[in-house]
Write an enzyme that holds these catalytic residues in place. Structure first.
Site, PDB file in Angstrom:
ATOM      1  CG  HIS A 235      -5.392  -2.346  -0.603  1.00  0.00           C
ATOM      2  ND1 HIS A 235      -4.349  -2.039  -1.450  1.00  0.00           N
ATOM      3  CD2 HIS A 235      -5.236  -1.553   0.488  1.00  0.00           C
ATOM      4  CE1 HIS A 235      -3.598  -1.097  -0.891  1.00  0.00           C
ATOM      5  NE2 HIS A 235      -4.119  -0.787   0.280  1.00  0.00           N
TER       6      HIS A 235
ATOM      7  CB  SER B 222      -0.961  -0.032   1.201  1.00  0.00           C
ATOM      8  OG  SER B 222      -1.962   0.955   1.075  1.00  0.00           O
TER       9      SER B 222
ATOM     10  CD  GLU C 183      -2.136  -2.706  -4.066  1.00  0.00           C
ATOM     11  OE1 GLU C 183      -3.307  -2.959  -3.772  1.00  0.00           O
ATOM     12  OE2 GLU C 183      -1.501  -1.788  -3.511  1.00  0.00           O
TER      13      GLU C 183
END
Length: 302
Positions: free
Chosen positions: A272, A108, A206
């Site tokens: 995620h 992230s 992602e």
């Protein structure tokens, strides 16, 4: 690339929070998971700090430097995502990290640091589930937890249809080092010393919660910046878009990669969503479309 030593039962690891303060209870639950696989877990002194701004950044850098410098620590695991990792990148002692290589694990917002350390310290880093935000009792799945065995074992991994239902967007075969992470952070790093090293790479992408038009915008930004010019393939992980954006986001990805000269495969279990498997960045990989699978070299050494 420098591969850190594999973990062993009884090893000590430290949890840090370069992107924000984690939930107390969730961190406690995640630490229990690490302890159950045989690790001794310590927490960075400033993980729960309420400081903001410059003071917070200084504390986060201090925790990272101390964790890498401590010879008794064999791994550094990030507690959660959030924001602000970019501010830390310019303050890290990359030579010190290179001299004390060890597992660095997160994703992230941590994408910025994964790429910065990989590029400037030549250290393999790990894109994987974080202690508080992914290993807590509410979200953790057996598959996500199983990926924590990866830093213990020096072996090749194969991600295929048995992990998730893969979808080929462009045919082919590509070999290169694995690089990438969160789409927003990859875009934010463009033009900086911490820009993703995409040259002859298989690029992992992602994202979470972004509408289709922003996914398109950010992919276009990467393309116009030359990121796709010399890559060997694209691995698309979880995007976790809102339900009313799913069809539009899928079309964006199909259209964007329709004429790709490299293989592109969608729906790998990285990012995620549960399950969220760990994967080393900087190691050699092979991406194929017949069958669709990703073969990943070990990220650790003995």
């Amino acid at each position: 690339m420098i591969k850190p030593n594999a973990l062993r039962a009884g090893d000590r690891v430290t949890v840090v929070a370069p992107a924000g303060k984690p939930d107390h209870e969730h961190l406690k639950q995640g630490i229990k998971v690490l302890e159950n696989i045989g690790l001794e877990v310590t927490i960075g002194p400033h993980v729960f700090s309420d400081e903001e701004g410059t003071e917070a950044v200084e504390q986060q850098v201090k925790d990272l430097h101390e964790a890498f410098a401590d010879p008794s620590v064999r791994g550094v695991f990030c507690a959660t995502g959030g924001f602000g990792s970019a501010k830390i990148a310019s303050l890290l002692d990359y030579e010190g990290i290179k001299k004390n290589p060890k597992i660095f694990w997160g994703y992230s917002d941590i994408t910025y640091l994964l790429n910065a350390i990989q590029k400037n310290s030549r250290l393999v880093t790990f894109h994987g589930p974080m202690v508080a935000s992914d290993l807590n009792d509410e979200l953790r799945t057996e598959q996500t937890e199983s990926s924590l065995s990866m830093p213990f074992i020096e072996k090749t991994m194969v991600f295929s249809d048995r992990h998730s239902s893969l979808q080929v967007l462009a045919e082919g075969e590509g070999r290169g080092h694995l690089a990438g992470g969160n789409l927003t952070l990859l875009t934010n790093g463009l033009g900086t010393p911490y820009q993703v090293d995409a040259d002859e790479a298989v690029l992992l992408i992602e994202e979470v919660g972004e509408p289709a038009f922003l996914i398109d915008l950010k992919l276009t930004h990467l393309k116009q910046a030359g990121v796709f010019d010399s890559i060997r393939g694209v691995v698309l992980g979880n995007f976790q878009v809102e339900a009313d954006e799913e069809e539009k986001a899928s079309k964006v990805l199909r259209d964007f990669f329709a004429d790709a000269s490299f293989p592109v495969v969608k729906n790998f279990p990285f990012g995620h969503r549960q399950p969220n498997y760990g994967v080393p960045l900087g190691v050699n990989v092979k991406l194929t479309t017949s069958p669709p699978q990703l073969v990943v070299d070990s990220g650790v050494s003995r």
